[in-house]
Scaffold this motif. Structure first.
Motif, PDB file in Angstrom:
ATOM      1  N   GLY A  60       8.567 -28.247 -14.296  1.00 53.81           N
ATOM      2  CA  GLY A  60       8.725 -28.373 -15.747  1.00 53.81           C
ATOM      3  C   GLY A  60       8.644 -29.801 -16.264  1.00 53.81           C
ATOM      4  N   VAL A  61       8.532 -30.778 -15.358  1.00 53.56           N
ATOM      5  CA  VAL A  61       8.477 -32.174 -15.808  1.00 53.56           C
ATOM      6  C   VAL A  61       7.036 -32.665 -15.764  1.00 53.56           C
ATOM      7  CG1 VAL A  61       9.277 -34.530 -15.361  1.00 53.56           C
ATOM      8  CG2 VAL A  61      10.803 -32.585 -14.941  1.00 53.56           C
ATOM      9  N   GLN A  62       6.615 -33.286 -16.873  1.00 53.17           N
ATOM     10  CA  GLN A  62       5.236 -33.766 -16.951  1.00 53.17           C
ATOM     11  C   GLN A  62       5.044 -35.054 -16.161  1.00 53.17           C
ATOM     12  OE1 GLN A  62       3.174 -33.762 -20.840  1.00 53.17           O
ATOM     13  NE2 GLN A  62       2.921 -35.940 -20.606  1.00 53.17           N
ATOM     14  N   ARG A  63       3.962 -35.081 -15.402  1.00 45.65           N
ATOM     15  CA  ARG A  63       3.597 -36.319 -14.716  1.00 45.65           C
ATOM     16  C   ARG A  63       2.157 -36.636 -15.091  1.00 45.65           C
ATOM     17  NH1 ARG A  63       7.813 -37.722 -12.712  1.00 45.65           N
ATOM     18  NH2 ARG A  63       9.057 -36.509 -11.275  1.00 45.65           N
ATOM     19  N   LEU A  72      -0.255 -39.887 -22.872  1.00 43.75           N
ATOM     20  CA  LEU A  72      -1.685 -40.065 -22.585  1.00 43.75           C
ATOM     21  C   LEU A  72      -2.201 -41.349 -23.239  1.00 43.75           C
ATOM     22  CD1 LEU A  72      -2.824 -36.376 -23.180  1.00 43.75           C
ATOM     23  CD2 LEU A  72      -2.188 -37.466 -21.028  1.00 43.75           C
ATOM     24  N   TYR A  73      -1.805 -41.575 -24.494  1.00 42.89           N
ATOM     25  CA  TYR A  73      -2.210 -42.806 -25.187  1.00 42.89           C
ATOM     26  C   TYR A  73      -1.566 -44.023 -24.526  1.00 42.89           C
ATOM     27  CZ  TYR A  73      -4.201 -39.662 -28.570  1.00 42.89           C
ATOM     28  OH  TYR A  73      -4.956 -38.679 -29.149  1.00 42.89           O
ATOM     29  N   ARG A  74      -0.320 -43.862 -24.091  1.00 46.86           N
ATOM     30  CA  ARG A  74       0.353 -44.951 -23.393  1.00 46.86           C
ATOM     31  C   ARG A  74      -0.388 -45.303 -22.097  1.00 46.86           C
ATOM     32  NH1 ARG A  74       5.724 -46.033 -24.926  1.00 46.86           N
ATOM     33  NH2 ARG A  74       6.204 -44.899 -26.837  1.00 46.86           N
ATOM     34  N   THR A  75      -0.891 -44.279 -21.422  1.00 46.95           N
ATOM     35  CA  THR A  75      -1.591 -44.502 -20.156  1.00 46.95           C
ATOM     36  C   THR A  75      -2.895 -45.268 -20.393  1.00 46.95           C
ATOM     37  OG1 THR A  75      -0.592 -42.513 -19.255  1.00 46.95           O
ATOM     38  CG2 THR A  75      -2.559 -43.320 -18.139  1.00 46.95           C
ATOM     39  N   VAL A  76      -3.619 -44.896 -21.437  1.00 52.94           N
ATOM     40  CA  VAL A  76      -4.840 -45.648 -21.779  1.00 52.94           C
ATOM     41  C   VAL A  76      -4.460 -47.089 -22.134  1.00 52.94           C
ATOM     42  CG1 VAL A  76      -6.756 -45.863 -23.426  1.00 52.94           C
ATOM     43  CG2 VAL A  76      -6.123 -43.601 -22.539  1.00 52.94           C
ATOM     44  N   TYR A  84      -1.099 -39.033 -14.266  1.00 51.07           N
ATOM     45  CA  TYR A  84      -1.656 -39.888 -13.220  1.00 51.07           C
ATOM     46  C   TYR A  84      -2.833 -40.669 -13.782  1.00 51.07           C
ATOM     47  CZ  TYR A  84       1.177 -37.029 -10.177  1.00 51.07           C
ATOM     48  OH  TYR A  84       2.242 -36.385  -9.600  1.00 51.07           O
ATOM     49  N   LEU A  85      -2.777 -41.975 -13.605  1.00 51.20           N
ATOM     50  CA  LEU A  85      -3.876 -42.852 -13.997  1.00 51.20           C
ATOM     51  C   LEU A  85      -4.632 -43.209 -12.721  1.00 51.20           C
ATOM     52  CD1 LEU A  85      -5.449 -44.885 -15.796  1.00 51.20           C
ATOM     53  CD2 LEU A  85      -3.615 -46.519 -15.354  1.00 51.20           C
ATOM     54  N   ASN A  86      -5.852 -42.738 -12.636  1.00 51.12           N
ATOM     55  CA  ASN A  86      -6.661 -42.937 -11.428  1.00 51.12           C
ATOM     56  C   ASN A  86      -5.835 -42.653 -10.171  1.00 51.12           C
ATOM     57  OD1 ASN A  86      -8.815 -43.589 -13.069  1.00 51.12           O
ATOM     58  ND2 ASN A  86      -8.410 -45.777 -12.994  1.00 51.12           N
ATOM     59  N   GLY A  87      -5.118 -41.541 -10.213  1.00 46.93           N
ATOM     60  CA  GLY A  87      -4.383 -41.086  -9.035  1.00 46.93           C
ATOM     61  C   GLY A  87      -2.966 -41.616  -8.919  1.00 46.93           C
ATOM     62  N   GLU A  88      -2.584 -42.552  -9.795  1.00 45.24           N
ATOM     63  CA  GLU A  88      -1.256 -43.152  -9.664  1.00 45.24           C
ATOM     64  C   GLU A  88      -0.329 -42.712 -10.796  1.00 45.24           C
ATOM     65  OE1 GLU A  88       0.848 -47.594  -9.340  1.00 45.24           O
ATOM     66  OE2 GLU A  88      -1.207 -47.403 -10.053  1.00 45.24           O
ATOM     67  N   ASP A  89       0.886 -42.292 -10.429  1.00 44.34           N
ATOM     68  CA  ASP A  89       1.898 -41.912 -11.406  1.00 44.34           C
ATOM     69  C   ASP A  89       2.577 -43.198 -11.886  1.00 44.34           C
ATOM     70  OD1 ASP A  89       4.032 -40.991 -12.838  1.00 44.34           O
ATOM     71  OD2 ASP A  89       4.822 -39.673 -11.274  1.00 44.34           O
ATOM     72  N   LEU A  90       2.432 -43.511 -13.182  1.00 47.29           N
ATOM     73  CA  LEU A  90       2.958 -44.791 -13.685  1.00 47.29           C
ATOM     74  C   LEU A  90       4.441 -44.738 -14.014  1.00 47.29           C
ATOM     75  CD1 LEU A  90       0.020 -45.782 -16.065  1.00 47.29           C
ATOM     76  CD2 LEU A  90       0.445 -46.611 -13.745  1.00 47.29           C
ATOM     77  N   GLY A  91       5.000 -43.537 -14.067  1.00 48.58           N
ATOM     78  CA  GLY A  91       6.439 -43.397 -14.327  1.00 48.58           C
ATOM     79  C   GLY A  91       6.852 -44.108 -15.606  1.00 48.58           C
ATOM     80  N   ASP A  92       7.943 -44.861 -15.522  1.00 50.32           N
ATOM     81  CA  ASP A  92       8.501 -45.509 -16.715  1.00 50.32           C
ATOM     82  C   ASP A  92       7.756 -46.771 -17.139  1.00 50.32           C
ATOM     83  OD1 ASP A  92      10.338 -43.719 -17.456  1.00 50.32           O
ATOM     84  OD2 ASP A  92      12.095 -44.791 -16.690  1.00 50.32           O
ATOM     85  N   ARG A  93       6.727 -47.151 -16.364  1.00 48.10           N
ATOM     86  CA  ARG A  93       5.991 -48.363 -16.749  1.00 48.10           C
ATOM     87  C   ARG A  93       5.288 -48.209 -18.096  1.00 48.10           C
ATOM     88  NH1 ARG A  93       2.531 -49.515 -11.555  1.00 48.10           N
ATOM     89  NH2 ARG A  93       3.306 -47.460 -10.932  1.00 48.10           N
ATOM     90  N   ILE A  94       5.074 -46.950 -18.533  1.00 50.15           N
ATOM     91  CA  ILE A  94       4.429 -46.756 -19.842  1.00 50.15           C
ATOM     92  C   ILE A  94       5.458 -46.653 -20.978  1.00 50.15           C
ATOM     93  CG2 ILE A  94       2.336 -45.682 -18.934  1.00 50.15           C
ATOM     94  CD1 ILE A  94       3.557 -42.935 -19.736  1.00 50.15           C
ATOM     95  N   ARG A  95       6.736 -46.811 -20.641  1.00 52.35           N
ATOM     96  CA  ARG A  95       7.796 -46.576 -21.643  1.00 52.35           C
ATOM     97  C   ARG A  95       8.340 -47.843 -22.289  1.00 52.35           C
ATOM     98  NH1 ARG A  95       6.917 -41.792 -23.218  1.00 52.35           N
ATOM     99  NH2 ARG A  95       6.128 -40.636 -21.456  1.00 52.35           N
ATOM    100  N   THR A  96       7.710 -48.984 -22.098  1.00 51.42           N
ATOM    101  CA  THR A  96       8.236 -50.230 -22.661  1.00 51.42           C
ATOM    102  C   THR A  96       7.782 -50.389 -24.115  1.00 51.42           C
ATOM    103  OG1 THR A  96       6.279 -51.449 -21.994  1.00 51.42           O
ATOM    104  CG2 THR A  96       8.053 -51.320 -20.382  1.00 51.42           C
ATOM    105  N   PRO A  97       8.502 -51.220 -24.910  1.00 50.66           N
ATOM    106  CA  PRO A  97       8.065 -51.491 -26.282  1.00 50.66           C
ATOM    107  C   PRO A  97       6.629 -52.035 -26.319  1.00 50.66           C
ATOM    108  CG  PRO A  97      10.306 -52.280 -25.956  1.00 50.66           C
ATOM    109  CD  PRO A  97       9.812 -51.841 -24.609  1.00 50.66           C
ATOM    110  N   GLU A  98       6.268 -52.849 -25.339  1.00 49.83           N
ATOM    111  CA  GLU A  98       4.904 -53.391 -25.323  1.00 49.83           C
ATOM    112  C   GLU A  98       3.883 -52.251 -25.198  1.00 49.83           C
ATOM    113  OE1 GLU A  98       3.672 -55.620 -21.857  1.00 49.83           O
ATOM    114  OE2 GLU A  98       2.286 -56.829 -23.062  1.00 49.83           O
ATOM    115  N   VAL A 155       4.791 -30.607 -23.551  1.00 46.24           N
ATOM    116  CA  VAL A 155       3.678 -31.555 -23.374  1.00 46.24           C
ATOM    117  C   VAL A 155       3.898 -32.787 -24.248  1.00 46.24           C
ATOM    118  CG1 VAL A 155       1.183 -31.851 -23.418  1.00 46.24           C
ATOM    119  CG2 VAL A 155       2.144 -29.565 -23.046  1.00 46.24           C
ATOM    120  N   ASP A 156       4.008 -33.935 -23.592  1.00 46.70           N
ATOM    121  CA  ASP A 156       4.210 -35.217 -24.265  1.00 46.70           C
ATOM    122  C   ASP A 156       2.838 -35.892 -24.381  1.00 46.70           C
ATOM    123  OD1 ASP A 156       4.648 -37.888 -24.808  1.00 46.70           O
ATOM    124  OD2 ASP A 156       5.840 -38.271 -23.005  1.00 46.70           O
TER     125      ASP A 156
END
Ligand code: DC
Length: 224
Positions: free
Chosen positions: A72-75, A35-39, A77-91, A30-31
């Motif tokens: 085994g891979v965590q996904r 969750l914080y990145r998604t918020v 979903y933000l309001n139904g949408e999987d953001l994938g790597d969009r939450i992985r940027t330095p910003e 569990v990463d």
């Protein structure tokens, strides 16, 4: 059932190590940073200041976060949408760090995290897993490494993903984020009194994974 908590600063290798340990033990990784990145992502999409507790708090009722495990891979979903790597940027790292200091955000994400650990054997990584989320975890590890070593790993990771970054910027941002995360008033990123401090500077992935598995063996009979 087993609960393993891994906390520590960015770039210590928590997620890579925890993923490998999860695969070896056949448990769920569990990463919680996701969750914080998604918020943070939602706050950014609404052009709000991630440090403004009132503005961020007002957005929370619009957010629904769902966590699923697909092979085994965590996904997430933000309001139904999987953001994938969009939450992985330095910003998004900085947005996540900023929103994570807001008590309402931590309260908002608390039950989601606890529920996953109630339903599954887990290795969970974050900043407050051993202190707040799983205070009774069977194994608690505070994983760390020198700032240069951690920045180098983060830099290599971002370059491998095709992002354009400089090592100096990665190091500076990492230090800023670590200070922010470890000195905040609520759930600061600090080792639980009963956590084992594991400094993996100079250790490779396999050595780090073995060190964690050894602790599982010493502290539980999960592998017997
Ligand atoms: O682990 P990460 O880099 O994906 O986490 C992003 C930010 O989220 C981190 O800077 C602090 C925050 N965080 C937190 O406060 N508590 C957690 N359990 C996990 C992450």
């Amino acid at each position: 059932m087993i609960q393993i908590a891994i906390d520590g600063p960015g770039g210590a290798g928590k997620s890579t190590i925890a993923k490998a340990v999860a695969a070896k033990l056949g448990i769920v990784y569990v990463d919680t940073g996701a969750l914080y990145r998604t918020v943070g992502y939602y706050v950014r999409s609404k052009d709000q200041d991630p440090k403004d507790a009132a503005a961020v708090g007002a957005l929370l009722p619009e957010i629904s976060i769902e966590v699923k495990y697909v092979e085994g891979v965590q996904r997430v979903y933000l309001n139904g949408e999987d953001l994938g790597d969009r939450i992985r940027t330095p910003e998004m790292s900085m947005y996540a760090s900023a929103v994570s200091a807001i008590p309402a955000v931590r309260a908002f994400l608390l039950e989601t995290q606890k529920e996953i650990a109630r339903k599954n054997s887990v290795i969970m990584d974050g900043r407050d897993i051993g202190t707040v989320i799983l205070p009774d975890a069977d194994v608690k590890i505070f994983l760390t490494a020198s700032p240069e070593c951690r920045a180098r790993r983060r830099y290599d990771e971002l370059i491998a993903k095709g992002q354009t970054v400089s090592f100096e910027d990665v190091l500076a941002e990492m230090n800023q984020r670590d200070t922010q995360d470890s000195t905040r008033e609520i759930a600061p990123a600090q080792a639980a009194p009963d956590a084992v401090i594991l400094d993996n500077t100079g250790m490779n992935l396999e050595e780090s994974v073995d060190a964690v598995i050894d602790l599982v063996r010493q502290k539980t009979d999960f592998l017997k």
